[in-house]
Design a protein around this motif. Structure first.
Motif, short mmCIF file in Angstrom:
data_model
loop_
_atom_site.label_atom_id
_atom_site.label_comp_id
_atom_site.label_asym_id
_atom_site.label_seq_id
_atom_site.Cartn_x
_atom_site.Cartn_y
_atom_site.Cartn_z
N VAL A 35 0.86 -1.19 0.00
CA VAL A 35 0.00 0.00 0.00
C VAL A 35 0.89 1.24 0.00
CG1 VAL A 35 -1.89 -1.20 1.15
CG2 VAL A 35 -0.18 -0.01 2.53
N PRO A 36 0.33 2.42 -0.33
CA PRO A 36 1.15 3.63 -0.43
C PRO A 36 1.93 3.95 0.86
CG PRO A 36 -0.99 4.01 -1.41
CD PRO A 36 -1.06 2.66 -0.76
N ASP A 37 3.08 4.61 0.69
CA ASP A 37 3.95 4.92 1.82
C ASP A 37 3.53 6.17 2.58
OD1 ASP A 37 5.63 2.77 1.20
OD2 ASP A 37 6.74 3.99 -0.25
N ASP A 38 2.68 7.01 1.98
CA ASP A 38 2.41 8.33 2.54
C ASP A 38 1.10 8.40 3.32
OD1 ASP A 38 0.78 7.94 0.41
OD2 ASP A 38 1.13 9.90 -0.55
N LEU A 39 0.77 7.33 4.04
CA LEU A 39 -0.51 7.29 4.75
C LEU A 39 -0.43 7.85 6.17
CD1 LEU A 39 -1.81 3.79 3.59
CD2 LEU A 39 -2.43 6.05 2.71
N GLY A 40 0.77 8.19 6.61
CA GLY A 40 0.94 8.82 7.92
C GLY A 40 0.71 7.84 9.06
N GLU A 41 0.29 8.38 10.22
CA GLU A 41 0.04 7.55 11.39
C GLU A 41 -1.17 6.65 11.14
OE1 GLU A 41 -0.32 9.86 14.91
OE2 GLU A 41 1.64 10.80 14.72
N GLN A 42 -1.17 5.51 11.81
CA GLN A 42 -2.23 4.52 11.66
C GLN A 42 -2.40 4.10 10.19
OE1 GLN A 42 -5.63 6.40 13.66
NE2 GLN A 42 -5.16 5.20 15.48
N ALA A 43 -1.26 3.89 9.53
CA ALA A 43 -1.30 3.55 8.11
C ALA A 43 -2.05 2.25 7.86
CB ALA A 43 0.13 3.44 7.57
N ARG A 44 -1.85 1.26 8.73
CA ARG A 44 -2.53 -0.03 8.53
C ARG A 44 -4.04 0.17 8.59
NH1 ARG A 44 -5.43 -3.68 10.63
NH2 ARG A 44 -5.61 -2.53 12.58
N HIS A 45 -4.49 0.96 9.56
CA HIS A 45 -5.93 1.20 9.70
C HIS A 45 -6.47 1.97 8.50
CE1 HIS A 45 -9.76 1.97 11.68
NE2 HIS A 45 -9.62 3.24 11.37
#
Length: 206
Positions: A35-45
């Protein structure tokens, strides 16, 4: 409501596949690489990422569910045989009263209240683990009609100290509340969702 399921039949001749199988934190990083790298905090969620290792006769299979389109090209060459499909139509087709096959690898556990381990999370096994799943299933809109429970290899971290006991629950159930079931599929059930627990798979009984 969108969801993709990626199935990877791991090639154990590949050193990265063998390494990931032996270290759940490495496997978590591998899964998140899709999945994209730029999802910030709680990326998995935010990406709706859940995964499970299925141990088949043909070898280990990694199942990855995402709310965003995955990018399998980010896997190492030769890591495994990859197949991705959109499971949104399946989720939308779920209805209350429908009979389904289910499978979930879960961290059946509870907080201890007495003794030296009071306050700690302890793993459940045997009938207590089955009762845990029956309660969780009911709370998430599933009426369990048939149940098989089998201990699985624990999720262990080598580079980071992680340990989650895992039990595979599978069988048949009837959907009591389709909206609750859809929410459970998308969000997962129980603890350890970052480490291969909680992904609920469903298939209509034909």
């Amino acid at each position: 409501m969108t969801a993709w399921l990626t199935r990877i039949a791991l090639d154990l001749r590949h050193s990265a596949a063998r390494r990931d199988l032996s270290d759940i934190t490495a496997m978590h990083r591998r899964v998140m690489s899709l999945v994209p790298d730029d999802l910030g905090e709680q990326a998995r969620h935010r990406a709706g990422v859940l995964f499970r290792l299925d141990y088949t006769v043909a070898g280990p299979v990694l199942l990855i569910q995402t709310a965003l389109p995955p990018d399998p090209s980010r896997l190492p060459d030769g890591y495994g045989t990859v197949d991705t499909r959109d499971i949104s139509p399946l989720l939308k087709a779920l209805t209350s009263g429908m009979a389904v096959h289910y499978r979930i690898a879960a961290n059946a556990s509870k907080k201890a209240w007495k003794g030296d381990i009071a306050g700690k999370i302890v793993a459940l096994s045997g009938r207590t683990a089955e009762e845990w799943w029956e309660r969780k299933a009911k709370a998430n809109g599933l009426d369990v009609r048939h149940l098989r429970a089998q201990p699985q290899p624990a999720a262990r971290g080598r580079t980071v100290p992680v340990f989650h006991a895992i039990t595979l629950f599978e069988g048949k159930a009837v959907i009591a509340d389709a909206d609750q079931v859809r929410a459970a599929v998308l969000s997962g059930i129980g603890r350890g969702r970052s480490y291969g627990c909680g992904l609920l798979s469903l298939a209509p009984v034909r």
